[in-house]
Design a protein around this motif. Structure first.
Motif, PDB file in Angstrom:
ATOM      1  N   ASN A 243       0.851  -1.202   0.000  1.00 10.58           N
ATOM      2  CA  ASN A 243       0.000   0.000   0.000  1.00 10.58           C
ATOM      3  C   ASN A 243       0.880   1.243   0.000  1.00 10.58           C
ATOM      4  OD1 ASN A 243      -2.556  -1.593   0.446  1.00 10.58           O
ATOM      5  ND2 ASN A 243      -1.445  -2.122   2.319  1.00 10.58           N
ATOM      6  N   ILE A 244       1.124   1.774  -1.181  1.00  6.97           N
ATOM      7  CA  ILE A 244       2.128   2.830  -1.335  1.00  6.97           C
ATOM      8  C   ILE A 244       1.563   4.011  -2.107  1.00  6.97           C
ATOM      9  CG2 ILE A 244       4.057   1.202  -1.269  1.00  6.97           C
ATOM     10  CD1 ILE A 244       4.156   1.499  -4.376  1.00  6.97           C
ATOM     11  N   PRO A 245       2.106   5.212  -1.885  1.00 13.38           N
ATOM     12  CA  PRO A 245       1.726   6.364  -2.714  1.00 13.38           C
ATOM     13  C   PRO A 245       2.217   6.165  -4.143  1.00 13.38           C
ATOM     14  CG  PRO A 245       2.813   7.069  -0.686  1.00 13.38           C
ATOM     15  CD  PRO A 245       3.024   5.592  -0.801  1.00 13.38           C
ATOM     16  N   LEU A 246       1.385   6.515  -5.092  1.00 19.28           N
ATOM     17  CA  LEU A 246       1.733   6.399  -6.504  1.00 19.28           C
ATOM     18  C   LEU A 246       1.983   7.795  -7.046  1.00 19.28           C
ATOM     19  CD1 LEU A 246       2.067   4.595  -8.984  1.00 19.28           C
ATOM     20  CD2 LEU A 246      -0.403   4.770  -9.365  1.00 19.28           C
ATOM     21  N   LYS A 247       3.235   8.149  -7.162  1.00 20.55           N
ATOM     22  CA  LYS A 247       3.615   9.476  -7.646  1.00 20.55           C
ATOM     23  C   LYS A 247       3.972   9.358  -9.122  1.00 20.55           C
ATOM     24  CE  LYS A 247       5.158  10.979  -3.089  1.00 20.55           C
ATOM     25  NZ  LYS A 247       6.210  11.646  -2.298  1.00 20.55           N
ATOM     26  N   LYS A 248       3.118   9.947  -9.956  1.00 20.18           N
ATOM     27  CA  LYS A 248       3.250   9.765 -11.397  1.00 20.18           C
ATOM     28  C   LYS A 248       4.060  10.865 -12.066  1.00 20.18           C
ATOM     29  CE  LYS A 248      -1.206   7.360 -11.754  1.00 20.18           C
ATOM     30  NZ  LYS A 248      -2.502   7.307 -12.452  1.00 20.18           N
ATOM     31  N   ASN A 249       4.317  11.945 -11.346  1.00 19.84           N
ATOM     32  CA  ASN A 249       5.045  13.067 -11.935  1.00 19.84           C
ATOM     33  C   ASN A 249       6.063  13.605 -10.949  1.00 19.84           C
ATOM     34  OD1 ASN A 249       1.924  13.450 -13.034  1.00 19.84           O
ATOM     35  ND2 ASN A 249       3.490  13.682 -14.616  1.00 19.84           N
ATOM     36  N   GLU A 250       6.972  14.399 -11.468  1.00 20.71           N
ATOM     37  CA  GLU A 250       8.013  14.983 -10.642  1.00 20.71           C
ATOM     38  C   GLU A 250       7.408  15.897  -9.576  1.00 20.71           C
ATOM     39  OE1 GLU A 250      11.978  17.859 -11.107  1.00 20.71           O
ATOM     40  OE2 GLU A 250      10.569  17.623 -12.773  1.00 20.71           O
ATOM     41  N   THR A 251       7.942  15.818  -8.368  1.00 26.74           N
ATOM     42  CA  THR A 251       7.609  16.776  -7.318  1.00 26.74           C
ATOM     43  C   THR A 251       8.565  17.944  -7.463  1.00 26.74           C
ATOM     44  OG1 THR A 251       6.874  15.019  -5.837  1.00 26.74           O
ATOM     45  CG2 THR A 251       7.408  17.136  -4.831  1.00 26.74           C
TER      46      THR A 251
ATOM     47  N   ILE B 160      -0.035  12.717  -0.039  1.00 33.44           N
ATOM     48  CA  ILE B 160      -0.739  11.877  -1.007  1.00 33.44           C
ATOM     49  C   ILE B 160      -1.083  10.558  -0.339  1.00 33.44           C
ATOM     50  CG2 ILE B 160       1.486  11.091  -1.923  1.00 33.44           C
ATOM     51  CD1 ILE B 160       0.135  10.624  -4.608  1.00 33.44           C
ATOM     52  N   ALA B 161      -2.310  10.100  -0.543  1.00 36.49           N
ATOM     53  CA  ALA B 161      -2.748   8.833   0.044  1.00 36.49           C
ATOM     54  C   ALA B 161      -2.161   7.658  -0.738  1.00 36.49           C
ATOM     55  CB  ALA B 161      -4.267   8.760   0.048  1.00 36.49           C
ATOM     56  N   ALA B 162      -2.149   6.507  -0.100  1.00 33.93           N
ATOM     57  CA  ALA B 162      -1.681   5.301  -0.770  1.00 33.93           C
ATOM     58  C   ALA B 162      -2.683   4.862  -1.830  1.00 33.93           C
ATOM     59  CB  ALA B 162      -1.465   4.185   0.237  1.00 33.93           C
ATOM     60  N   SER B 163      -2.179   4.345  -2.916  1.00 37.10           N
ATOM     61  CA  SER B 163      -3.016   3.715  -3.930  1.00 37.10           C
ATOM     62  C   SER B 163      -3.153   2.239  -3.600  1.00 37.10           C
ATOM     63  CB  SER B 163      -2.398   3.886  -5.322  1.00 37.10           C
ATOM     64  OG  SER B 163      -2.311   5.253  -5.679  1.00 37.10           O
ATOM     65  N   SER B 164      -4.160   1.598  -4.151  1.00 37.23           N
ATOM     66  CA  SER B 164      -4.298   0.163  -3.955  1.00 37.23           C
ATOM     67  C   SER B 164      -3.211  -0.555  -4.737  1.00 37.23           C
ATOM     68  CB  SER B 164      -5.672  -0.309  -4.436  1.00 37.23           C
ATOM     69  OG  SER B 164      -5.755  -0.191  -5.854  1.00 37.23           O
TER      70      SER B 164
ATOM     71  N   ASN C  98       3.078  12.639   6.440  1.00 35.80           N
ATOM     72  CA  ASN C  98       1.965  12.552   5.498  1.00 35.80           C
ATOM     73  C   ASN C  98       0.752  11.938   6.197  1.00 35.80           C
ATOM     74  OD1 ASN C  98       0.201  12.197   3.364  1.00 35.80           O
ATOM     75  ND2 ASN C  98       1.580  10.908   2.157  1.00 35.80           N
ATOM     76  N   PRO C  99      -0.146  12.768   6.739  1.00 33.21           N
ATOM     77  CA  PRO C  99      -1.307  12.228   7.473  1.00 33.21           C
ATOM     78  C   PRO C  99      -2.280  11.463   6.595  1.00 33.21           C
ATOM     79  CG  PRO C  99      -1.475  14.615   7.207  1.00 33.21           C
ATOM     80  CD  PRO C  99      -0.098  14.232   6.754  1.00 33.21           C
ATOM     81  N   LEU C 100      -2.132  11.528   5.279  1.00 34.18           N
ATOM     82  CA  LEU C 100      -3.024  10.775   4.398  1.00 34.18           C
ATOM     83  C   LEU C 100      -2.608   9.305   4.280  1.00 34.18           C
ATOM     84  CD1 LEU C 100      -3.648  13.315   1.482  1.00 34.18           C
ATOM     85  CD2 LEU C 100      -5.030  12.898   3.526  1.00 34.18           C
ATOM     86  N   LEU C 101      -1.401   8.998   4.748  1.00 32.87           N
ATOM     87  CA  LEU C 101      -0.937   7.610   4.709  1.00 32.87           C
ATOM     88  C   LEU C 101      -1.446   6.837   5.923  1.00 32.87           C
ATOM     89  CD1 LEU C 101       2.828   7.541   3.602  1.00 32.87           C
ATOM     90  CD2 LEU C 101       0.850   6.644   2.370  1.00 32.87           C
ATOM     91  N   ASN C 102      -1.771   5.578   5.737  1.00 37.36           N
ATOM     92  CA  ASN C 102      -2.165   4.699   6.825  1.00 37.36           C
ATOM     93  C   ASN C 102      -1.152   3.568   6.952  1.00 37.36           C
ATOM     94  OD1 ASN C 102      -4.662   6.028   7.469  1.00 37.36           O
ATOM     95  ND2 ASN C 102      -5.521   5.126   5.605  1.00 37.36           N
ATOM     96  N   GLN C 103      -0.952   3.142   8.210  1.00 38.33           N
ATOM     97  CA  GLN C 103      -0.015   2.038   8.448  1.00 38.33           C
ATOM     98  C   GLN C 103      -0.595   0.735   7.909  1.00 38.33           C
ATOM     99  OE1 GLN C 103       2.821   0.509   8.508  1.00 38.33           O
ATOM    100  NE2 GLN C 103       3.496   1.799  10.251  1.00 38.33           N
ATOM    101  N   ASN C 104       0.287  -0.134   7.416  1.00 39.47           N
ATOM    102  CA  ASN C 104      -0.150  -1.456   6.998  1.00 39.47           C
ATOM    103  C   ASN C 104      -0.734  -2.209   8.197  1.00 39.47           C
ATOM    104  OD1 ASN C 104       0.393  -1.460   4.230  1.00 39.47           O
ATOM    105  ND2 ASN C 104       2.549  -1.989   4.538  1.00 39.47           N
ATOM    106  N   PRO C 105      -1.791  -2.975   7.987  1.00 36.53           N
ATOM    107  CA  PRO C 105      -2.438  -3.680   9.100  1.00 36.53           C
ATOM    108  C   PRO C 105      -1.456  -4.562   9.866  1.00 36.53           C
ATOM    109  CG  PRO C 105      -3.787  -3.810   7.121  1.00 36.53           C
ATOM    110  CD  PRO C 105      -2.479  -3.212   6.704  1.00 36.53           C
ATOM    111  N   GLY C 106      -1.611  -4.561  11.189  1.00 32.70           N
ATOM    112  CA  GLY C 106      -0.804  -5.422  12.043  1.00 32.70           C
ATOM    113  C   GLY C 106       0.376  -4.744  12.681  1.00 32.70           C
ATOM    114  N   TYR C 107       0.838  -3.621  12.115  1.00 29.46           N
ATOM    115  CA  TYR C 107       2.004  -2.925  12.671  1.00 29.46           C
ATOM    116  C   TYR C 107       1.557  -1.804  13.608  1.00 29.46           C
ATOM    117  CZ  TYR C 107       5.043  -5.374   9.379  1.00 29.46           C
ATOM    118  OH  TYR C 107       5.736  -6.342   8.686  1.00 29.46           O
TER     119      TYR C 107
END
Length: 523
Positions: free
Chosen positions: A172-180, A188-192, A514-523
């Motif tokens: 579950n990772i952010p998908l950055k498609k362009n240069e920052t 940015i939130a994680a993409s599926s 990045n408050p839009l990110l969520n931890q992977n389940p279990g951690y």
């Protein structure tokens, strides 16, 4: 011609100075662009005015993936080492630092190596995105359209490599498609995982449609994109997506690599990993390195190696064999055992003596002292952690075994398929006529177990083992990682493994930023 700067060592310092913010690792077909004034190179807007400038900027993208998609080096962590080698059933890591926590499945969101690798990989993503965006925006009067599209396609292959590593390890990772390009809108939130894989496929299909078929010598080609796409499809067919429809896609695209006639098994397994052959036709894509003393080396040849000083061909004391695995080699009949297992002290025998002779001065009879040894550093050498060996990201042997696995999972595997894949690889590894008997078609489950084991014997310590185990699911992974290392106490990762640890935690630092990110389940 080798793309690393081996034939242009006297120009290397100029290039590194000229693109200090971009970096480079590739050799060029001509050096006319070096006549430009270096002070113009530091500004991308001044650099990206013609084809030569675009090529330099593309080399910065290759430099971006050089260490993070191999074993690491130059202060960067390496995905293929930390993920692909540490926490699996082939090796143990008795050294007490954060790598041991990864090996023992005691990693947390604050584990430094995982945090640093995430950081380094997203830095690399941004540099590659910059190459894609900026070169793609160049006009026809600045660069030929076909050349521009080729450069963009190469960079998109590199981006696919990075995102494949990220999604396999973290899911579950952010998908950055362009240069920052600025500090605005960084959250940015994680993409599926499905979205990330679809993006990877899109990049690789573009590369396949644009790049020419060739071995490449360190640059992305049509065949390398096809091979990686086949690996991606096969991974998607297993955990966590379980998209079994992708098996047919994997079979078809891997068959295209096989039918291209470009790649072949190198006749001698031992010589594949020697400097003279590191861009042979077995290398579908190999990441270029050069060293020592050129600011362009890696850890190949020093990450693994025998006990003893590194300047005599020894390796870092960080990884040892899992004896449960090493005993599965045919130690008398398999050339891979002789090449991959250091049974000597580096200060008592040269690499040539250790490989050629059955017994050598300094021979270590206790297998607990044997170490992985795939790339044989010279003795003496000035490598330390700056070795010149290229990293084989995808070999043709890997393609053959992936193809056999896809066919087997589809229920289409035949004895003829085994003969041109698994058995062809065994034939090369066979020291005596009666060693390593051919694989005989069996049940689907038995075939899978034997193909997976062949991958370990052939590709061990190249960085794919954990990925191979992961796609087979949580229970399979749990059962595979048992360690019972007699005589030492490295710990047993199976004792600490919990289901959620089949993936890594998102680093806590990233969650804080990045408050839009969520931890992977279990951690």
């Amino acid at each position: 011609m080798k793309l690393i700067m081996k034939n242009y060592k006297f120009l290397k310092t100029i290039i590194l100075f000229a693109i200090a913010l971009l970096g480079t690792s590739c050799e060029v077909e001509n050096s006319s662009f070096l006549k430009e004034k270096p002070n113009a190179f530091l500004d991308p807007n001044a650099l990206l005015v013609d084809q030569d400038g675009a090529q330099i900027y593309l080399f910065g993208a290759y430099d971006a993936i050089q260490h993070v998609m191999s074993f690491g080096g130059r202060g960067q962590q390496g995905m293929q080492f930390l993920w692909g080698i540490l926490a699996n059933d082939l090796s143990v890591s008795p050294r007490w630092d954060s790598r041991r926590f990864i090996y023992l499945h005691q990693a947390s969101p604050s584990t430094p190596n995982i945090e640093f690798l995430w950081r380094d990989m997203y830095r690399a993503v941004n540099r590659v995105n910059s190459a894609i965006d900026r070169i793609g925006a160049m006009t026809e009067d600045q660069i030929d359209t076909d050349v521009k599209n080729t450069f963009v396609a190469e960079a998109r292959y590199l981006r696919a490599m990075l995102y494949f590593g990220l999604v396999v390890a973290w899911e579950n990772i952010p998908l950055k498609k362009n240069e920052t390009a600025d500090l605005n809108n960084l959250e940015i939130a994680a993409s599926s995982p499905e979205e990330v894989y679809d993006f990877i496929i899109e990049d690789l299909q573009y590369a396949i449609s644009t790049l020419e078929p060739s071995q490449g010598g360190g640059r992305a080609t049509k065949g390398s994109a096809q091979a990686l796409l086949g690996k991606v499809y096969l991974q998607m067919s297993g955990f966590p997506l379980n998209q079994t429809s992708r098996l047919t896609d994997a079979k078809n695209v891997l068959k295209e690599v096989i039918d291209s006639g470009i790649y072949e098994l190198f006749p001698d397994y031992h010589e594949i990993f020697q400097l003279d052959n590191e861009q042979s036709n077995e290398m579908v894509f190999a990441i270029s390195f050069d060293g020592p003393g050129l600011l362009n080396g890696g850890n190949m040849g020093s990450q693994f190696g025998p006990i003893g000083p590194r300047n005599l061909g020894g390796g870092f004391p960080t990884s040892f064999f899992n004896l449960n695995f090493i005993t599965t080699y045919d130690q008398d009949g398999d050339w891979r055992f002789k090449n991959n297992v250091a049974r000597h002290r580096a200060n008592r025998a040269t690499p040539e003596e250790a490989f050629e002779q059955e017994t050598t001065p300094g021979q270590l009879g206790n297998p607990l002292s044997w170490r992985p040894w795939k790339w044989h550093a010279e003795s003496p050498n000035a490598y330390t952690g700056d070795t010149p060996f290229d990293y084989p990201y995808i070999r043709y042997a890997d393609v053959l075994l992936l193809y056999a696995e896809a066919l087997n999972n589809l229920g289409e595997l035949t004895q003829a398929d085994l003969d041109m894949t698994v058995n062809a690889i065994r034939a090369r590894a066979r020291r005596t006529p009666d060693a390593l008997p051919d694989m005989v078609l069996g049940t689907q489950e038995a075939n899978d177990a034997e193909i997976l084991h062949e991958r370990a014997l052939e590709l061990g310590w190249e960085g794919w083992r954990r990925t191979d185990l992961t796609r087979r699911g949580v229970e399979f992974y749990r059962n595979a990682i048992f360690v019972d290392q007699r005589g030492v106490n490295p710990g047993n990762p199976q004792d600490d493994f919990e289901d959620h640890e089949i993936r890594w935690p998102i680093p806590q630092r990233e969650l804080d930023l990045n408050p839009l990110l969520n931890q992977n389940p279990g951690y």
